[in-house]
Scaffold this motif. Sequence first.
Motif, PDB file in Angstrom:
ATOM      1  N   VAL A  20       0.793  -1.305  -0.074  1.00  0.00           N
ATOM      2  CA  VAL A  20      -0.249  -0.123   0.100  1.00  0.00           C
ATOM      3  C   VAL A  20       0.594   1.380  -0.200  1.00  0.00           C
ATOM      4  N   LEU A  21       1.821   1.643   0.507  1.00  0.00           N
ATOM      5  CA  LEU A  21       2.795   3.148   0.830  1.00  0.00           C
ATOM      6  C   LEU A  21       3.692   3.067  -0.560  1.00  0.00           C
ATOM      7  N   GLY A  22       4.337   1.596  -1.025  1.00  0.00           N
ATOM      8  CA  GLY A  22       4.867   1.503  -2.263  1.00  0.00           C
ATOM      9  C   GLY A  22       3.907   1.835  -3.543  1.00  0.00           C
ATOM     10  N   VAL A  23       2.414   1.580  -3.308  1.00  0.00           N
ATOM     11  CA  VAL A  23       1.623   2.301  -4.639  1.00  0.00           C
ATOM     12  C   VAL A  23       1.414   3.941  -3.889  1.00  0.00           C
ATOM     13  N   GLY A  24       1.252   3.856  -3.037  1.00  0.00           N
ATOM     14  CA  GLY A  24       1.045   5.057  -2.387  1.00  0.00           C
ATOM     15  C   GLY A  24       2.280   5.760  -3.081  1.00  0.00           C
ATOM     16  N   SER A  25       3.369   5.550  -2.060  1.00  0.00           N
ATOM     17  CA  SER A  25       4.023   6.944  -2.534  1.00  0.00           C
ATOM     18  C   SER A  25       4.644   6.869  -4.376  1.00  0.00           C
ATOM     19  N   LEU A  26       4.315   6.157  -4.973  1.00  0.00           N
ATOM     20  CA  LEU A  26       4.413   5.771  -6.932  1.00  0.00           C
ATOM     21  C   LEU A  26       3.394   6.912  -7.046  1.00  0.00           C
ATOM     22  N   VAL A  27       2.313   6.764  -6.710  1.00  0.00           N
ATOM     23  CA  VAL A  27       1.979   8.128  -7.016  1.00  0.00           C
ATOM     24  C   VAL A  27       1.480   8.973  -6.765  1.00  0.00           C
ATOM     25  N   LEU A  28       1.593   9.513  -5.554  1.00  0.00           N
ATOM     26  CA  LEU A  28       1.733  11.097  -4.573  1.00  0.00           C
ATOM     27  C   LEU A  28       2.994  11.528  -5.794  1.00  0.00           C
ATOM     28  N   TYR A  29       4.424  10.355  -6.163  1.00  0.00           N
ATOM     29  CA  TYR A  29       5.892  11.023  -6.489  1.00  0.00           C
ATOM     30  C   TYR A  29       5.306  11.390  -8.155  1.00  0.00           C
ATOM     31  N   HIS A  30       4.768  10.826  -8.440  1.00  0.00           N
ATOM     32  CA  HIS A  30       4.552  10.819 -10.469  1.00  0.00           C
ATOM     33  C   HIS A  30       3.520  12.234 -10.525  1.00  0.00           C
ATOM     34  N   SER A  31       2.504  11.896  -9.384  1.00  0.00           N
ATOM     35  CA  SER A  31       1.838  13.082  -9.463  1.00  0.00           C
ATOM     36  C   SER A  31       2.061  15.138  -9.291  1.00  0.00           C
ATOM     37  N   ASN A  32       2.551  14.715  -8.027  1.00  0.00           N
ATOM     38  CA  ASN A  32       3.776  15.699  -8.505  1.00  0.00           C
ATOM     39  C   ASN A  32       4.632  16.229  -9.127  1.00  0.00           C
ATOM     40  N   LYS A  33       5.750  15.251 -10.045  1.00  0.00           N
ATOM     41  CA  LYS A  33       5.976  15.366 -11.167  1.00  0.00           C
ATOM     42  C   LYS A  33       5.726  16.588 -12.533  1.00  0.00           C
ATOM     43  N   ILE A  34       3.761  15.488 -11.788  1.00  0.00           N
ATOM     44  CA  ILE A  34       3.152  15.585 -13.185  1.00  0.00           C
ATOM     45  C   ILE A  34       2.349  17.270 -13.080  1.00  0.00           C
ATOM     46  N   LYS A  35       2.612  18.239 -11.468  1.00  0.00           N
ATOM     47  CA  LYS A  35       1.747  19.001 -10.956  1.00  0.00           C
ATOM     48  C   LYS A  35       2.558  20.570 -11.472  1.00  0.00           C
ATOM     49  N   ARG A  36       4.099  19.761 -10.892  1.00  0.00           N
ATOM     50  CA  ARG A  36       4.752  21.033 -11.700  1.00  0.00           C
ATOM     51  C   ARG A  36       5.264  21.016 -12.651  1.00  0.00           C
ATOM     52  N   LYS A  37       4.937  20.251 -13.461  1.00  0.00           N
ATOM     53  CA  LYS A  37       6.054  20.099 -14.907  1.00  0.00           C
ATOM     54  C   LYS A  37       7.181  19.784 -14.341  1.00  0.00           C
ATOM     55  N   VAL A  38       7.749  18.972 -13.948  1.00  0.00           N
ATOM     56  CA  VAL A  38       8.861  18.721 -14.330  1.00  0.00           C
ATOM     57  C   VAL A  38       9.861  18.413 -15.126  1.00  0.00           C
ATOM     58  N   SER A  39      11.225  17.896 -15.320  1.00  0.00           N
ATOM     59  CA  SER A  39      11.797  17.283 -16.557  1.00  0.00           C
ATOM     60  C   SER A  39      10.982  15.839 -16.771  1.00  0.00           C
ATOM     61  N   GLY A  40      11.017  15.716 -17.770  1.00  0.00           N
ATOM     62  CA  GLY A  40      10.913  14.206 -17.880  1.00  0.00           C
ATOM     63  C   GLY A  40       9.065  14.067 -16.968  1.00  0.00           C
ATOM     64  N   TRP A  41       8.011  15.042 -17.358  1.00  0.00           N
ATOM     65  CA  TRP A  41       6.668  14.659 -16.812  1.00  0.00           C
ATOM     66  C   TRP A  41       5.797  13.833 -17.160  1.00  0.00           C
ATOM     67  N   GLY A  42       6.348  14.087 -18.643  1.00  0.00           N
ATOM     68  CA  GLY A  42       5.518  13.580 -19.819  1.00  0.00           C
ATOM     69  C   GLY A  42       5.475  11.692 -19.096  1.00  0.00           C
ATOM     70  N   PHE A  43       6.444  10.741 -18.978  1.00  0.00           N
ATOM     71  CA  PHE A  43       6.392  10.272 -18.508  1.00  0.00           C
ATOM     72  C   PHE A  43       5.808   9.941 -17.530  1.00  0.00           C
ATOM     73  N   SER A  44       6.253  10.446 -16.881  1.00  0.00           N
ATOM     74  CA  SER A  44       5.160  10.128 -15.145  1.00  0.00           C
ATOM     75  C   SER A  44       3.588   9.886 -15.528  1.00  0.00           C
TER      76      SER A  44
END
Lengths: 286, 219
Positions: free
Chosen positions: B48-72
């Motif tokens: 559960v923690l793993g899935v949660g952190s994966l979703v959180l990490y990639h959602s943040n990358k998309i929100k902030r439009k960090v380089s490579g956010w498309g891959f997220s």
Amino acid sequence: MRVFEALAKIDRKIIFLILAVVIIVPLIKPIGLISKASTRAKAVFDAVESIPPGKPLMISIDFDPGSMPELYPMLLAILRHAFARDVKVIVLGLWLTGMGLGEQALTTVASEYSKKYGVDYVFLGWRSGVLPVVLGMGEDIKKTFPTDYYGTPLESLAMMSNIRNYRDIPFFISLSAGDPGMNTWIAYAQARYGLKMGAGTTAVSAADAYPYLQTGQLTGLLGGMKGAAEYEFLVKERGYSKEISQATQAMDSQSLAHLLILILIVLGNIGYLFIRKQTKKLGGAR
Amino acid sequence: MQRQIPLILCLIFGIFMIVQFFVPHPYSQRAYEVVLRWVRIISIFALVLGVGSLVLYHSNKIKRKVSGWGFSIVTLVSAIITTLVGLLGVNWLDGKLVFFKGIGKSSVLQIFFQNIFVPVNSTMFAMLAFYMASAAYRAFRARTKEATLLLIAAFFVMLGMVPIGSAISPRLPEFAEWILSVPNLAAKRGILFGIALGGIATSLKIILGIERGWLGGGK
């Protein structure tokens, strides 16, 4: 001087191109180099051979498609050997990404020998948590895996009625590409419950198995694609299967690739040593 | 208190598991089974923690439009589709999509696995062969005595481990086997003893509360 410099600095694109040719050509036109069985591979084969028909062999898929060329042919050959001898098979895995390979291998080989699911073989699949799974099966397999890979309760499968824990498993094989894998099974299932086991590993991790072979904790070892080819050789020699041997075919490519790398290393060193000698000479002259 | 309770639990269960290993009494066995069941339950939380952190990490990358956010986006969409396909038991039967039919041979999950995951994963590892060949050519140079020794050992093991080695000389595989069974074994055993002793020392430090890194939160 220029020749030696060139030898020491061959462009990587040229290396890639030659390697590609060396790998592809033998796959299209095999040379037919034979892998005779080593004592380590023979020990695994003999252990499966000694399982009485009707008793189970347990196989753990501890690899993913990245190690498929080395370990998947082992899985196929072992399944063919077991099914040909009417040995029951239980398959599970510690790598979630390997479960599709288990499904694929079982479906392929079971149909070759007309084996029935739940009667001749069972696919337990994967459960989260490595140590609780390995240790839990030492106490009770059905409590660790209440259902199989497809969600069927283990209690309802005829084959599992007389199998409770490792004491009912005459032989176990871990097909391992790393961690969790062979080391986990040795530390927790072999050492704690005395599970008789063998292993199939990638060539790069075969060296890790030698201490356990010497202590007798591992009955035998299939090391890399060579190990798979050796097992295929034994299965064919005994007439258990006539199917195409994937690893045996690929061994030609691997042999030539090894030879090419060795030639490159030798050439590189000739160039390097010559340049070093010349540099020393020039340094001395100054 | 927040730190004391986990430390006390760790001490009690750590000592219990050590003692239990040497006590074959049925009560001890039953207690061991209960502990194992608890470990199984707790380990699911890691998922559960793993899935949660994966979703959180990639959602943040998309929100902030960090380089490579498309891959997220690709990661999250793939994860969602794969999960749904598995949970809903989507199967491709007789040219139709049917639901709640499990994850067997005809399942879309297996089709995804065989047609996407296997080729992508295999390609990635297949490319390693090329890089390794190039790296071996560049790195295996007889620069020092130790490097020369490594070079000679690698030469014989590489040749002895393939059928062409035995075609050249039947002695080659024997020599490669000797390298693996004697010098390699001696070195491996030494390393294993070191790891085991280090593991015991670290475990004791954790059980006795000397090593507290696992509690998190710095000092």
